[in-house]
Design a protein around this motif. Structure first.
Motif, PDB file in Angstrom:
ATOM      1  N   UNK A 164      66.875  37.442  23.906  1.00 35.41           N
ATOM      2  CA  UNK A 164      66.834  36.198  23.125  1.00 35.41           C
ATOM      3  C   UNK A 164      66.515  35.021  24.035  1.00 35.41           C
ATOM      4  N   UNK A 165      67.192  35.003  25.191  1.00 39.53           N
ATOM      5  CA  UNK A 165      66.998  33.897  26.133  1.00 39.53           C
ATOM      6  C   UNK A 165      65.570  33.868  26.672  1.00 39.53           C
ATOM      7  N   UNK A 166      65.057  35.051  27.031  1.00 37.56           N
ATOM      8  CA  UNK A 166      63.694  35.114  27.584  1.00 37.56           C
ATOM      9  C   UNK A 166      62.690  34.655  26.521  1.00 37.56           C
ATOM     10  N   UNK A 167      62.902  35.073  25.275  1.00 30.31           N
ATOM     11  CA  UNK A 167      62.001  34.653  24.198  1.00 30.31           C
ATOM     12  C   UNK A 167      62.029  33.142  24.050  1.00 30.31           C
ATOM     13  N   UNK A 168      63.247  32.581  24.109  1.00 27.29           N
ATOM     14  CA  UNK A 168      63.397  31.127  24.026  1.00 27.29           C
ATOM     15  C   UNK A 168      62.576  30.469  25.145  1.00 27.29           C
ATOM     16  N   UNK A 169      62.687  31.048  26.334  1.00 29.48           N
ATOM     17  CA  UNK A 169      61.947  30.510  27.483  1.00 29.48           C
ATOM     18  C   UNK A 169      60.447  30.576  27.265  1.00 29.48           C
ATOM     19  N   UNK A 170      59.960  31.690  26.704  1.00 30.26           N
ATOM     20  CA  UNK A 170      58.521  31.823  26.441  1.00 30.26           C
ATOM     21  C   UNK A 170      58.064  30.736  25.474  1.00 30.26           C
ATOM     22  N   UNK A 171      58.906  30.475  24.464  1.00 25.14           N
ATOM     23  CA  UNK A 171      58.590  29.417  23.499  1.00 25.14           C
ATOM     24  C   UNK A 171      58.541  28.052  24.167  1.00 25.14           C
ATOM     25  N   UNK A 172      59.515  27.784  25.048  1.00 27.86           N
ATOM     26  CA  UNK A 172      59.528  26.517  25.785  1.00 27.86           C
ATOM     27  C   UNK A 172      58.189  26.294  26.453  1.00 27.86           C
ATOM     28  N   UNK A 173      57.712  27.348  27.102  1.00 22.95           N
ATOM     29  CA  UNK A 173      56.462  27.276  27.851  1.00 22.95           C
ATOM     30  C   UNK A 173      55.282  26.941  26.935  1.00 22.95           C
ATOM     31  N   UNK A 174      55.230  27.627  25.779  1.00 20.74           N
ATOM     32  CA  UNK A 174      54.097  27.371  24.874  1.00 20.74           C
ATOM     33  C   UNK A 174      54.143  25.935  24.366  1.00 20.74           C
ATOM     34  N   UNK A 175      55.375  25.422  24.124  1.00 25.02           N
ATOM     35  CA  UNK A 175      55.507  24.036  23.680  1.00 25.02           C
ATOM     36  C   UNK A 175      55.050  23.057  24.742  1.00 25.02           C
ATOM     37  N   UNK A 176      55.387  23.361  25.991  1.00 21.22           N
ATOM     38  CA  UNK A 176      54.967  22.491  27.097  1.00 21.22           C
ATOM     39  C   UNK A 176      53.442  22.429  27.145  1.00 21.22           C
ATOM     40  N   UNK A 177      52.790  23.595  26.960  1.00 18.20           N
ATOM     41  CA  UNK A 177      51.325  23.629  27.002  1.00 18.20           C
ATOM     42  C   UNK A 177      50.722  22.787  25.882  1.00 18.20           C
ATOM     43  N   UNK A 216      45.048  19.246  16.335  1.00 23.43           N
ATOM     44  CA  UNK A 216      44.121  20.105  17.077  1.00 23.43           C
ATOM     45  C   UNK A 216      44.810  20.776  18.265  1.00 23.43           C
ATOM     46  N   UNK A 217      45.727  20.072  18.922  1.00 23.39           N
ATOM     47  CA  UNK A 217      46.433  20.682  20.056  1.00 23.39           C
ATOM     48  C   UNK A 217      47.150  21.945  19.602  1.00 23.39           C
ATOM     49  N   UNK A 218      47.790  21.859  18.424  1.00 22.85           N
ATOM     50  CA  UNK A 218      48.504  23.011  17.885  1.00 22.85           C
ATOM     51  C   UNK A 218      47.548  24.144  17.550  1.00 22.85           C
ATOM     52  N   UNK A 219      46.411  23.795  16.942  1.00 23.20           N
ATOM     53  CA  UNK A 219      45.435  24.813  16.555  1.00 23.20           C
ATOM     54  C   UNK A 219      44.913  25.534  17.799  1.00 23.20           C
ATOM     55  N   UNK A 220      44.594  24.757  18.834  1.00 19.80           N
ATOM     56  CA  UNK A 220      44.107  25.359  20.078  1.00 19.80           C
ATOM     57  C   UNK A 220      45.152  26.340  20.617  1.00 19.80           C
ATOM     58  N   UNK A 221      46.417  25.904  20.634  1.00 17.13           N
ATOM     59  CA  UNK A 221      47.465  26.731  21.208  1.00 17.13           C
ATOM     60  C   UNK A 221      47.698  27.999  20.402  1.00 17.13           C
ATOM     61  N   UNK A 253      55.191  14.958  14.458  1.00 17.49           N
ATOM     62  CA  UNK A 253      54.066  15.660  15.074  1.00 17.49           C
ATOM     63  C   UNK A 253      53.873  16.959  14.302  1.00 17.49           C
ATOM     64  N   UNK A 254      52.810  17.080  13.499  1.00 16.87           N
ATOM     65  CA  UNK A 254      52.620  18.331  12.746  1.00 16.87           C
ATOM     66  C   UNK A 254      52.152  19.434  13.695  1.00 16.87           C
ATOM     67  N   UNK A 255      53.091  20.213  14.191  1.00 18.57           N
ATOM     68  CA  UNK A 255      52.786  21.154  15.273  1.00 18.57           C
ATOM     69  C   UNK A 255      52.498  22.552  14.731  1.00 18.57           C
ATOM     70  N   UNK A 256      51.226  22.960  14.832  1.00 17.13           N
ATOM     71  CA  UNK A 256      50.841  24.278  14.338  1.00 17.13           C
ATOM     72  C   UNK A 256      51.065  25.379  15.377  1.00 17.13           C
ATOM     73  N   UNK A 257      51.489  25.003  16.569  1.00 18.29           N
ATOM     74  CA  UNK A 257      51.750  25.996  17.610  1.00 18.29           C
ATOM     75  C   UNK A 257      52.681  27.090  17.094  1.00 18.29           C
ATOM     76  N   UNK A 258      53.567  26.714  16.162  1.00 26.53           N
ATOM     77  CA  UNK A 258      54.599  27.645  15.694  1.00 26.53           C
ATOM     78  C   UNK A 258      54.003  28.951  15.159  1.00 26.53           C
ATOM     79  N   UNK A 259      52.800  28.890  14.596  1.00 24.60           N
ATOM     80  CA  UNK A 259      52.172  30.117  14.104  1.00 24.60           C
ATOM     81  C   UNK A 259      51.912  31.094  15.253  1.00 24.60           C
ATOM     82  N   UNK A 260      51.873  30.573  16.474  1.00 18.03           N
ATOM     83  CA  UNK A 260      51.691  31.442  17.633  1.00 18.03           C
ATOM     84  C   UNK A 260      52.981  31.673  18.390  1.00 18.03           C
ATOM     85  N   UNK A 261      53.867  30.667  18.408  1.00 13.88           N
ATOM     86  CA  UNK A 261      55.080  30.820  19.209  1.00 13.88           C
ATOM     87  C   UNK A 261      56.125  31.691  18.507  1.00 13.88           C
TER      88      UNK A 261
END
Lengths: 310, 257
Positions: A60-73, A87-92, A30-38
């Motif tokens: 560190x833990x809270x940041x990890x949690x925030x990332x989890x959330x963005x991935x779920x979205x 496109x899902x990644x680009x939108x995110x 899955x080419x996930x572009x979300x990473x540019x935001x997460x």
């Protein structure tokens, strides 16, 4: 010396992010572009929480949690709303840009006086390598936890969904949920990488996420390609030795997660090398892009994996 | 028991390409029956399997498994009770995972996929025994990635994996069609053995008329979304390939094939 230390520190924190990209690109396909935001998301959360004096390890833990959330979205957009993966990644990541501005309330936050994970007393024994030591600890912890996870039943399912989605459905499992879980873990790691990077650089900048996907993919491809050829040789030497134990130990060669971390450090070293040779920082992105293209061409990764493998 | 009641299925509904596959299609399969299904291309065989498994939606009608109406259930939910083997041997296994890892995955069907170790070492001996039972040397390739195995080996594994955990229904979608004649015979024999041993209600779609006549205890021929021939156990025993081949040729000529 300073260059080597800087390369290792940055390479390792980008390595955590590359582990996340490894999950999406290599395991989930899955080419996930979300990473540019997460990636900056983790940094933004870190900047705010460190400013409030929160324990940097908790950060560190809270940041990890925030990332989890963005991935779920991202996963929900792809799986439930049936938007194409890219496109899902680009939108995110577009949406996250605003989020990343709103969290700290500004585009740049300096972190000069705040206590970070790199300010721990016990790091003094490592001398000038204190930063490398800390980055290594966090990176290795993330790597070993990921390795452990990939060996669980849940981890097997994650590997299966990228390999053959039909089989996951046959196993009476919702393939969409498995994908969402994978994307969430991946982006959690990316945000964690962002947090470590931010604590290390002692600033937050909204633009620090730009091109994360390129660095991540480059690290993954360099690492896996390089060590693939290595592990092949080791298996052969194992066969010659004829010892069964030796063979089973070496059959797997280098773990892909280790290879990805090495790839990240190596990639950072290439960039640092270019800078040391007098490259104008303004040309940085162009060089990055060309380097990435070279890696893709040499690694023969241009073609997308063919589904089904028939 | 598996039952399709009043199934209506259209492809491309509401467009000029609208095509009716089923209009009030009914089928009842008794427990323990091994039904072989033949029919020309486009007769609705695979659509029927897809409707049973929930891979495609229907415009009307209901699917019953036992007394339960499973029409509203999603494909993955139905698969708890159904095992399926596809024509393409790659569909039933994970190519980048080892034989042992694939067997472990299949063994865990119906149980939670939590944080326990992916491979239960205590079960490895059992997998090895099962693979050895196939007689094609797979028991010595436990650490080999499935992607490097031949189509026949993969299909044998797919069959084993689909039937490893207790299932009520086995769906075989031309599962020997992509194999060479000898391997196809081997897979067919293996199928028959597994179905008899585990007494699974089975539906097998095939283009091989010999398999359709030789194996199973009921034979269906489909044509344009209808069952035009339905032979139960006694009648089927008297049936010869020539009989259904004649009928098959007749309907094919009608379609202009």
């Amino acid at each position: 010396m300073a260059i080597i230390i800087g390369t290792l520190e940055q390479g390792l924190s980008y390595g955590i992010m590359a582990l996340g990209v490894y999950i999406t690109y290599k395991i989930l396909d899955f080419p996930d572009l979300t990473v540019d935001g997460s990636f900056p998301l983790g940094a933004a959360v870190t900047a705010v929480l460190l400013g409030k004096g929160v324990n940097p390890f908790l950060v560190l833990l809270v940041s990890f949690g925030a990332g989890l959330l963005s991935g779920i979205l991202t996963g929900l957009i792809h799986v439930k709303l049936k938007v194409r993966d890219l496109l899902s990644g680009i939108i995110m990541f577009t949406a996250l840009y605003t989020v990343n501005l709103k969290i700290p309330g500004k585009a740049y936050v300096p972190l000069f006086t705040e206590t970070t994970i790199f300010d721990m007393e016990f790091l003094q024994v490592f001398g000038s390598f204190y930063g490398v030591a800390m980055a290594l600890m966090v990176t290795l912890a993330a790597k070993f936890l990921l390795d452990l996870y990939l060996k669980t039943k849940s981890g097997y399912l994650l590997r299966a969904v990228g390999d053959n989605e039909v089989l996951v459905v046959s196993l009476a499992k919702d393939q969409g949920l498995v994908k969402i879980a994978g994307l969430s873990i991946a982006n959690g790691l990316v945000s964690l990488g962002g947090s470590v990077y931010c604590q290390q650089q002692r600033y937050y900048d909204i633009s620090m996420g730009t091109g994360t996907i390129v660095i991540g993919l480059a690290s993954v491809i360099i690492g896996t390609k390089l060590f693939k050829s290595f592990s092949g040789k080791w298996v052969v030497s194992g066969k010659i030795a004829g010892s069964a134990a030796f063979l089973t130990r070496n059959r797997k060669g280098v773990r892909p997660t280790t290879a990805v971390l090495a790839g990240a450090v190596l990639y950072k070293a290439c960039v640092a090398g270019a800078m040391a040779l007098g490259l104008d920082p303004q040309n940085m992105k162009l060089v990055t892009a060309v380097l990435f293209l070279l890696i893709l061409v040499c690694g023969m990764e241009r073609k997308r994996k063919v589904k089904g493998n028939a | 028991m598996l039952e399709l009641r009043g199934i209506r299925k259209y492809y491309n509904p509401g467009t000029v390409n609208e095509m009716c596959i089923f209009d009030d299609f009914n089928l009842r399969i008794a427990p323990g029956e091994f039904v072989s299904v033949v029919g020309s291309n486009g007769s609705g065989k695979t659509s029927m399997l897809n409707i049973i498994c929930g891979s495609i939606d229907v415009e009307g009608g209901a699917v019953f498994a036992g007394q339960e109406d499973i029409s509203a259930k999603k494909e993955f939910e139905r698969n708890r009770r159904i095992g399926r083997v596809y024509q393409n041997p790659a569909m039933g296994t994970c190519p980048n995972m080892t034989v042992l890892e694939n067997m472990s995955l299949a063994d865990n069907k119906g149980k939670p996929f939590g944080l326990k170790p992916g491979i239960n070492k205590a079960r490895a001996g059992y997998y090895r025994e099962m693979l050895a039972g196939l007689g094609i040397g797979l028991e010595n390739k436990m650490q080999v990635k499935v992607g490097v195995l031949s189509g026949g080996q993969r299909q044998a594994m797919a069959l084993l994996m689909a039937t490893m955990t207790p299932i009520e229904f086995l769906i075989l979608d031309e599962h020997t069609a992509a194999l060479d004649p000898r391997t196809a015979d081997f897979i067919m024999g293996l199928t028959d053995r597994i179905v008899r041993e585990k007494r699974i209600t089975t539906i097998m779609v095939t283009h091989n008329l010999r398999y359709a006549v030789e194996y199973g205890n009921r034979l269906l021929m489909m044509h344009e979304g209808k069952i035009i021939l339905d032979k139960g156990q006694k009648e089927k025993k008297a049936l010869k390939i020539e009989d259904i081949l004649g009928l098959f040729n007749r309907i094919s000529v009608e379609c202009g094939n």
